[in-house]
Design an enzyme around this catalytic site. Structure first.
Site, PDB file in Angstrom:
ATOM      1  N   THR A 189      50.896   9.249 -22.598  1.00  0.00           N
ATOM      2  CA  THR A 189      50.256  10.113 -23.388  1.00  0.00           C
ATOM      3  C   THR A 189      50.778  10.979 -24.116  1.00  0.00           C
ATOM      4  O   THR A 189      51.643  11.970 -23.398  1.00  0.00           O
ATOM      5  CB  THR A 189      48.850  10.163 -23.974  1.00  0.00           C
ATOM      6  N   GLY A 190      51.644  10.561 -25.404  1.00  0.00           N
ATOM      7  CA  GLY A 190      52.022  12.115 -25.818  1.00  0.00           C
ATOM      8  C   GLY A 190      53.429  11.482 -26.859  1.00  0.00           C
ATOM      9  O   GLY A 190      53.739  10.476 -27.643  1.00  0.00           O
ATOM     10  N   GLU A 191      54.358  12.023 -26.744  1.00  0.00           N
ATOM     11  CA  GLU A 191      55.662  11.702 -27.397  1.00  0.00           C
ATOM     12  C   GLU A 191      56.264  10.296 -26.434  1.00  0.00           C
ATOM     13  O   GLU A 191      57.312  10.282 -25.142  1.00  0.00           O
ATOM     14  CB  GLU A 191      56.711  12.843 -27.752  1.00  0.00           C
ATOM     15  N   GLY A 192      56.557   8.975 -27.388  1.00  0.00           N
ATOM     16  CA  GLY A 192      56.548   8.183 -26.870  1.00  0.00           C
ATOM     17  C   GLY A 192      58.021   8.404 -26.463  1.00  0.00           C
ATOM     18  O   GLY A 192      58.574   7.041 -25.650  1.00  0.00           O
ATOM     19  N   ARG A 216      57.518  -0.726 -34.683  1.00  0.00           N
ATOM     20  CA  ARG A 216      58.204   0.543 -33.926  1.00  0.00           C
ATOM     21  C   ARG A 216      56.923   0.330 -33.147  1.00  0.00           C
ATOM     22  O   ARG A 216      56.273   0.210 -32.954  1.00  0.00           O
ATOM     23  CB  ARG A 216      57.519   1.568 -34.675  1.00  0.00           C
ATOM     24  N   ILE A 217      58.031  -0.038 -31.486  1.00  0.00           N
ATOM     25  CA  ILE A 217      56.822  -0.078 -30.170  1.00  0.00           C
ATOM     26  C   ILE A 217      57.346   1.476 -29.377  1.00  0.00           C
ATOM     27  O   ILE A 217      58.472   1.893 -29.390  1.00  0.00           O
ATOM     28  CB  ILE A 217      57.458  -1.240 -29.411  1.00  0.00           C
ATOM     29  N   GLY A 218      56.320   1.722 -28.860  1.00  0.00           N
ATOM     30  CA  GLY A 218      56.012   3.334 -28.479  1.00  0.00           C
ATOM     31  C   GLY A 218      56.268   2.927 -26.639  1.00  0.00           C
ATOM     32  O   GLY A 218      56.808   1.858 -26.237  1.00  0.00           O
ATOM     33  N   ASP A 219      55.647   3.493 -25.976  1.00  0.00           N
ATOM     34  CA  ASP A 219      55.994   4.033 -24.684  1.00  0.00           C
ATOM     35  C   ASP A 219      54.579   2.624 -24.283  1.00  0.00           C
ATOM     36  O   ASP A 219      54.288   2.733 -23.075  1.00  0.00           O
ATOM     37  CB  ASP A 219      55.849   5.379 -23.896  1.00  0.00           C
ATOM     38  N   THR A 255      46.872   8.740 -27.882  1.00  0.00           N
ATOM     39  CA  THR A 255      46.597   7.658 -27.504  1.00  0.00           C
ATOM     40  C   THR A 255      45.716   7.521 -26.657  1.00  0.00           C
ATOM     41  O   THR A 255      45.278   8.855 -25.987  1.00  0.00           O
ATOM     42  CB  THR A 255      48.211   6.712 -26.730  1.00  0.00           C
TER      43      THR A 255
END
Lengths: 317, 326
Positions: free
Chosen positions: B246-249, B224-227, B196
């Site tokens: 950034t990383g695991e949402g 799908r929506i992430g962070d 990201t």
């Protein structure tokens, strides 16, 4: 200690709401509180309890969630919901639903059956079909009251363009928005069970006359919904304000980082948002409840194991 | 203390075997973006403008996972999301499910500036884009050959992971049962690294801003929506600081990571680096992520618990650094 539950049917209640519109809403609060309390007494988990109460509120056409959802500028419904388990901080959220009867249950399925937290619009609808949840024609959710509300909102918009953000005169602004009825509204439930586990669930049709695709605070973890080991929060109000103020998260953060009590933290969080735009219900791990709001009123109810209970619309004296 | 500061990132979680040319390419892009931001800051552009222009550059370049070069959904398409926040009044804008808009971060900015809302998604966002006349292209524009290959690998990796019955704990959710920073979002980072992009800035006036943009998770479910578009999770800016994660949402959302940095500064009085360290250490549980942050005092900081994070930072007093590893 012991279990506790609080639920809301939205902040922002117009002073001019006639008795025939108030009564069914009040009855629903009684009914849902009773349901939730019975479920807690029977030893159900907080997560199960908040889901079941919110399902009930979604099914009730008088509240802005599920059936009875307010309409977008195109006259359609786009529902969203969010659920969070305070113990594990696992969460699930959905947005843009048009046919799913119980958005909160779909949010729970996202949490439990997918590697994701949040699914929206077509993807969420497709997931709903995969999961076999109950879906109906979108017209099921649309009520005459909301068609009228949308009409008034569109008319008022022509006036509203001349006004800036709501000032301290909240009631006046709320009247402007649509002939005495309010744009605000969402439903939610928070609970702590006898094991001390917390959970929260929030569901809504969003903002009257919202742009298609508009997402509010409800499905945004930390804005409208949040739960951890300290407290569970479900908020209601003008989404845009709640998002920037991360209202739900702040209640927990104030408790954790500043050592405020649940009541103090919740009051502080609500005060931090412009007058006339927010309310919330919250419970703590130790069984306390609080239901602050800075609007004219908020449909709410709560009960604790030690026998305290309250069902109200207007500010308590 | 004081003065402007800027940080950029291109994702937390980097394959330690990433070929040197790729590492170089990435560092060059980060350097170029930093320099763009620095020029803008020297011309007294406000923080909110700087973060937008830097992230536009990151989106346009196919190297990282945003705009062109975005990760692909399970159907092989691109669905992009972004958010931007102006610390001054905590105004914000976000978009999700963007499929034809060349620069999602600019659409997010328009949501903030030109709509009555904070967050628009999918067809509503696309419709708004057309109303605003932003540059749109065919979805194919965003798809790179490399990512088509990655998607294939990701699908295979998922099959293999399940066949070998690697501990099922968390495998069907986003924290991998295989407890290793080399597996993120359930996939080995040789196959998929989050990448990201984001930028945080404090300008000469002490105003902070943050912006984040992404194509999201490789092989993600449609919708799908992430962070990244979630204010408080992937992006946050207030009086005290600006943060982009950034990383695991899923871990970032659950930890409301970006907001957390600001909250501990606000409510516990921690300094910027302390706050960043605290959040990375205490708020990620089993998740893996990284973040960049600036404070209104002209400080810059970053932190990550992953194997590497593509990042760059610079401050007015001449400090500049671009890096990948610890």
């Amino acid at each position: 200690m012991g279990w506790a539950i609080a639920l809301h049917g939205g902040a922002g209640v117009p002073l001019a709401l006639p008795p025939e519109r108030l009564l069914p809403r009040e009855e629903a609060l009684h009914h849902c509180l009773h349901l939730g309390v019975q479920a807690l007494k029977a030893g159900n988990s907080a997560l199960d309890v908040v889901e079941l109460v919110v399902r009930e509120l979604e099914n009730n056409p008088h509240y802005n969630a599920g059936k009875g959802s307010v309409l977008t500028s195109e006259g359609t419904v786009e529902m969203e919901a969010c659920i969070m388990d305070g113990k594990t901080k696992k969460c699930g959220a959905v947005s843009g639903l048009k046919t799913v009867v119980n958005a909160i249950s779909l949010a729970r399925l996202v949490m439990e059956k997918t590697p994701h937290i949040y699914l929206a619009f077509d993807g969420a609808e497709a997931f709903a079909r995969e999961q076999g949840v109950e879906t109906v024609d979108s017209s099921h959710f649309i009520t005459a009251e909301n068609i009228e509300r949308l009409k008034q909102a569109k008319e008022a918009n022509r006036i509203q363009l001349d006004y800036t953000e709501p000032t301290a005169k909240a009631p006046k602004n709320e009247k402007l928005i649509g002939n005495g009825d309010s744009q605000l509204g969402t439903v939610g439930c928070v609970a702590v069970d006898s094991q001390g586990n917390l959970a929260t669930a929030t569901s809504t049709g969003g903002l009257v006359n919202k742009m298609v695709g508009r997402i509010g605070d409800t499905p945004i973890i930390g804005a409208g919904t949040y739960a951890n080991h300290l407290c569970a929060v479900s908020a209601t109000g003008k989404g845009e304000s709640m998002i920037r103020s991360t209202v739900a998260r702040d209640v927990a953060a104030l408790m954790e980082f500043k050592g405020l009590s649940l009541k103090e933290a919740a009051a502080y969080a609500v005060e931090g948002v412009p007058r006339g735009t927010a309310g919330l219900v919250a419970v703590s791990a130790t069984g306390e409840v609080t239901m602050p709001f800075n609007t004219v009123g908020m449909f709410r109810a709560c009960a604790t194991e030690d026998g305290h209970s309250e069902i109200a619309i207007w500010p308590s004296k | 203390m004081g003065g402007w500061a800027i940080a950029v990132h291109g994702g937390a979680g980097v394959d330690p075997n990433l070929p040197l040319e790729r590492q170089e390419e990435a560092k060059q892009l980060l350097t170029r973006c930093l320099n763009l931001g620095i020029s803008a800051l020297r011309s007294n552009l406000p923080a909110i403008d700087v973060v937008e222009l830097v992230v536009r550059e990151l989106e346009t370049d196919p190297i990282f996972n945003s705009g062109r070069g975005s990760a692909l959904t399970e159907q092989g398409t691109v669905e992009m999301e972004a958010s931007i926040m102006d610390g001054q009044k905590r105004r914000c804008g976000a978009v999700s499910g963007v499929t034809t808009v060349k620069n999602p971060i600019s659409l997010a900015r328009l949501v903030m500036d030109k709509s009555p809302h904070s967050y628009l998604a999918f067809s509503g966002a696309e419709e708004f884009a057309r109303q605003q006349g932003v540059e749109v292209v065919d979805n194919k524009y965003f798809i790179t050959k490399e990512n088509v290959g990655m998607l294939k690998l990701a699908k295979e990796a998922k099959t293999i992971l399940f066949d070998y019955r690697i501990p099922a704990v968390g495998l069907d959710t986003c924290s991998a049962g295989v407890d290793s920073p080399l597996v993120m979002n359930g996939l080995p980072i040789s196959v998929y690294a989050p990448e990201t992009v984001g930028c945080v800035v404090v300008d000469g006036q002490g105003h902070c801003a943050a912006a984040t943009s992404t194509g999201g998770l490789m092989n993600k479910m449609m919708g799908r929506i992430g962070d990244s578009p979630l204010i408080g999770a992937g992006t946050y800016a207030g009086d005290l600081c600006g943060v982009s994660c950034t990383g695991e949402g899923e871990a970032i959302i659950r930890g409301t990571l970006a907001r957390e940095v600001a909250a501990v500064m606000e409510y516990k009085g921690l300094g910027l680096q302390e706050a960043v360290d605290f959040v990375i250490k205490e708020r990620l549980d089993e998740g893996y992520a990284g973040l960049i942050a600036v404070s209104r005092n002209g400080e810059v900081a970053y932190g990550f618990n992953t194997t590497g994070m593509f990042r760059g930072c610079a401050t007015e007093d001449g400090f500049m650094e671009v890096g990948i590893w610890e």
